[in-house]
Design a protein around this motif. Structure first.
Motif, PDB file in Angstrom:
ATOM      1  N   ALA A   5     -52.337 -10.163  -3.416  1.00  0.00           N
ATOM      2  CA  ALA A   5     -51.279  -9.966  -4.317  1.00  0.00           C
ATOM      3  C   ALA A   5     -51.005 -11.351  -5.147  1.00  0.00           C
ATOM      4  CB  ALA A   5     -49.774  -9.666  -3.580  1.00  0.00           C
ATOM      5  N   GLU A   6     -50.497 -11.322  -6.280  1.00  0.00           N
ATOM      6  CA  GLU A   6     -50.168 -12.306  -7.036  1.00  0.00           C
ATOM      7  C   GLU A   6     -48.647 -12.532  -6.791  1.00  0.00           C
ATOM      8  OE1 GLU A   6     -50.470 -13.675 -11.943  1.00  0.00           O
ATOM      9  OE2 GLU A   6     -50.733 -11.608 -11.097  1.00  0.00           O
ATOM     10  N   ILE A   7     -48.477 -13.592  -6.617  1.00  0.00           N
ATOM     11  CA  ILE A   7     -47.069 -14.351  -6.368  1.00  0.00           C
ATOM     12  C   ILE A   7     -46.616 -15.133  -7.777  1.00  0.00           C
ATOM     13  CG2 ILE A   7     -45.569 -15.465  -4.846  1.00  0.00           C
ATOM     14  CD1 ILE A   7     -47.351 -13.344  -3.578  1.00  0.00           C
ATOM     15  N   LEU A   8     -45.734 -14.343  -8.354  1.00  0.00           N
ATOM     16  CA  LEU A   8     -44.881 -15.078  -9.436  1.00  0.00           C
ATOM     17  C   LEU A   8     -43.649 -15.754  -9.228  1.00  0.00           C
ATOM     18  CD1 LEU A   8     -46.048 -12.089 -12.024  1.00  0.00           C
ATOM     19  CD2 LEU A   8     -47.377 -14.194 -11.563  1.00  0.00           C
ATOM     20  N   THR A   9     -43.195 -16.748  -9.953  1.00  0.00           N
ATOM     21  CA  THR A   9     -41.673 -17.128  -9.930  1.00  0.00           C
ATOM     22  C   THR A   9     -41.389 -16.984 -11.455  1.00  0.00           C
ATOM     23  OG1 THR A   9     -42.381 -19.244  -9.892  1.00  0.00           O
ATOM     24  CG2 THR A   9     -41.929 -18.390  -7.855  1.00  0.00           C
ATOM     25  N   HIS A  62     -42.999  -1.830 -10.158  1.00  0.00           N
ATOM     26  CA  HIS A  62     -43.379  -1.726  -8.520  1.00  0.00           C
ATOM     27  C   HIS A  62     -44.140  -2.732  -7.937  1.00  0.00           C
ATOM     28  CE1 HIS A  62     -43.702   2.581 -10.242  1.00  0.00           C
ATOM     29  NE2 HIS A  62     -42.640   2.770  -9.401  1.00  0.00           N
ATOM     30  N   SER A  63     -43.471  -3.861  -8.112  1.00  0.00           N
ATOM     31  CA  SER A  63     -43.640  -5.261  -7.541  1.00  0.00           C
ATOM     32  C   SER A  63     -42.659  -5.334  -6.484  1.00  0.00           C
ATOM     33  CB  SER A  63     -43.581  -6.406  -8.412  1.00  0.00           C
ATOM     34  OG  SER A  63     -44.687  -6.210  -9.508  1.00  0.00           O
ATOM     35  N   VAL A  64     -42.710  -6.119  -5.549  1.00  0.00           N
ATOM     36  CA  VAL A  64     -41.925  -6.571  -4.409  1.00  0.00           C
ATOM     37  C   VAL A  64     -41.339  -7.614  -5.124  1.00  0.00           C
ATOM     38  CG1 VAL A  64     -41.425  -7.023  -2.018  1.00  0.00           C
ATOM     39  CG2 VAL A  64     -43.196  -5.409  -2.872  1.00  0.00           C
ATOM     40  N   LEU A  65     -39.666  -7.889  -5.043  1.00  0.00           N
ATOM     41  CA  LEU A  65     -39.109  -9.110  -5.319  1.00  0.00           C
ATOM     42  C   LEU A  65     -38.440  -9.769  -4.213  1.00  0.00           C
ATOM     43  CD1 LEU A  65     -37.658  -7.220  -8.453  1.00  0.00           C
ATOM     44  CD2 LEU A  65     -39.767  -8.746  -8.357  1.00  0.00           C
ATOM     45  N   ALA A  79     -36.628  -6.299  -2.750  1.00  0.00           N
ATOM     46  CA  ALA A  79     -36.468  -5.241  -3.828  1.00  0.00           C
ATOM     47  C   ALA A  79     -37.354  -4.879  -4.310  1.00  0.00           C
ATOM     48  CB  ALA A  79     -35.154  -5.675  -4.642  1.00  0.00           C
ATOM     49  N   VAL A  80     -37.505  -3.639  -4.891  1.00  0.00           N
ATOM     50  CA  VAL A  80     -38.684  -3.227  -5.768  1.00  0.00           C
ATOM     51  C   VAL A  80     -38.075  -2.898  -7.240  1.00  0.00           C
ATOM     52  CG1 VAL A  80     -40.105  -1.246  -6.132  1.00  0.00           C
ATOM     53  CG2 VAL A  80     -39.742  -2.211  -3.796  1.00  0.00           C
ATOM     54  N   ASN A  81     -38.782  -3.445  -7.990  1.00  0.00           N
ATOM     55  CA  ASN A  81     -38.606  -2.858  -9.384  1.00  0.00           C
ATOM     56  C   ASN A  81     -39.186  -1.857  -9.778  1.00  0.00           C
ATOM     57  OD1 ASN A  81     -40.891  -4.677  -9.332  1.00  0.00           O
ATOM     58  ND2 ASN A  81     -40.650  -4.880 -11.778  1.00  0.00           N
ATOM     59  N   ASN A  82     -38.428  -0.716 -10.268  1.00  0.00           N
ATOM     60  CA  ASN A  82     -39.060   0.366 -11.037  1.00  0.00           C
ATOM     61  C   ASN A  82     -39.382   0.348 -12.397  1.00  0.00           C
ATOM     62  OD1 ASN A  82     -39.097   1.886  -8.561  1.00  0.00           O
ATOM     63  ND2 ASN A  82     -36.877   2.446  -8.738  1.00  0.00           N
ATOM     64  N   ALA A  93     -41.785 -12.664  -7.370  1.00  0.00           N
ATOM     65  CA  ALA A  93     -42.280 -11.434  -7.300  1.00  0.00           C
ATOM     66  C   ALA A  93     -43.730 -11.228  -6.773  1.00  0.00           C
ATOM     67  CB  ALA A  93     -42.477 -11.145  -8.796  1.00  0.00           C
ATOM     68  N   ILE A  94     -43.916 -10.397  -6.063  1.00  0.00           N
ATOM     69  CA  ILE A  94     -45.086  -9.906  -5.003  1.00  0.00           C
ATOM     70  C   ILE A  94     -45.752  -8.892  -5.844  1.00  0.00           C
ATOM     71  CG2 ILE A  94     -46.306  -9.370  -2.818  1.00  0.00           C
ATOM     72  CD1 ILE A  94     -43.612 -10.659  -1.548  1.00  0.00           C
ATOM     73  N   VAL A  95     -47.082  -9.168  -6.814  1.00  0.00           N
ATOM     74  CA  VAL A  95     -47.486  -7.943  -7.287  1.00  0.00           C
ATOM     75  C   VAL A  95     -48.750  -7.721  -6.658  1.00  0.00           C
ATOM     76  CG1 VAL A  95     -48.510  -7.461  -9.551  1.00  0.00           C
ATOM     77  CG2 VAL A  95     -46.696  -9.143  -9.564  1.00  0.00           C
TER      78      VAL A  95
END
Length: 184
Positions: A5-9, A62-65, A79-82, A93-95
């Motif tokens: 996954a790509e991890i973003l801040t 649909h990333s995991v936050l 959480a999940v962003n829809n 953010a885990i993409v």
């Protein structure tokens, strides 16, 4: 996670510059919003100028936050962003890439809340998570098809629990009203 996954801040535009916050166009999530669990919107928005002049960046739907900071219950909450959105710097953010399903990751990390808090501080009380800690989290990953089935199963359970919780809340309101009217 970092391999799959790509991890973003994110970042926060300067609050003293009104042009970064008006006109409100871009959904911007603060760390406290992870408590919503599933986001279809955000409490705040930033302008395009705010996005362009801060570390905030777009996160795919649909990333995991995961909340990185907080002494209360927030740190380690997922959480999940829809929707597509931006986040502040206290969220990673885990993409997921193609071989990892977001709902499977979400359900796995949801169950590992206490463990995540321990990773962040050593004693679970103070401290914070960071991009590297999140990247180093190990998640066993069955085939993508199995991940999808597992994630869908637990999501359905979450939906059922939410539905029944709503019904319970409504019954409690009805009971309270009946008791008030009965014993005036």
């Amino acid at each position: 996670l970092g391999d799959y996954a790509e991890i973003l801040t994110g970042g926060t535009p300067k609050t003293s510059i009104s042009e970064y916050w008006e006109p409100k166009k871009i959904p911007w999530m603060s760390s406290g919003e992870v408590n919503k669990r599933r986001l279809d919107g955000t409490d705040n928005m930033i302008s395009e100028e705010g996005l362009n002049n801060s570390s905030a960046r777009w996160v795919k739907a649909h990333s995991v936050l995961i909340a990185l900071a907080g002494q209360g219950k927030t740190r380690g909450t997922v959480a999940v962003n829809n929707i597509r959105l931006t986040t502040n710097q206290s969220i990673a953010a885990i993409v997921p890439k193609d071989n990892l399903h977001y709902e499977f990751v979400y359900q796995n990390l949801l169950k590992r809340y206490d463990e995540l808090r321990m990773f962040s501080s050593g004693d679970g009380t103070r401290g914070g998570l960071n991009k590297q800690i999140v990247s180093d989290v190990v998640i066993p990953s069955p085939s993508k098809e199995e991940q999808f089935k597992i994630g869908a199963f637990f999501k359905q359970l979450d939906n059922t629990i939410t539905l029944y919780q709503y019904k319970i809340d409504q019954l409690n309101i009805l009971k309270k009203s009946c008791l008030q009217n009965m014993f005036i």
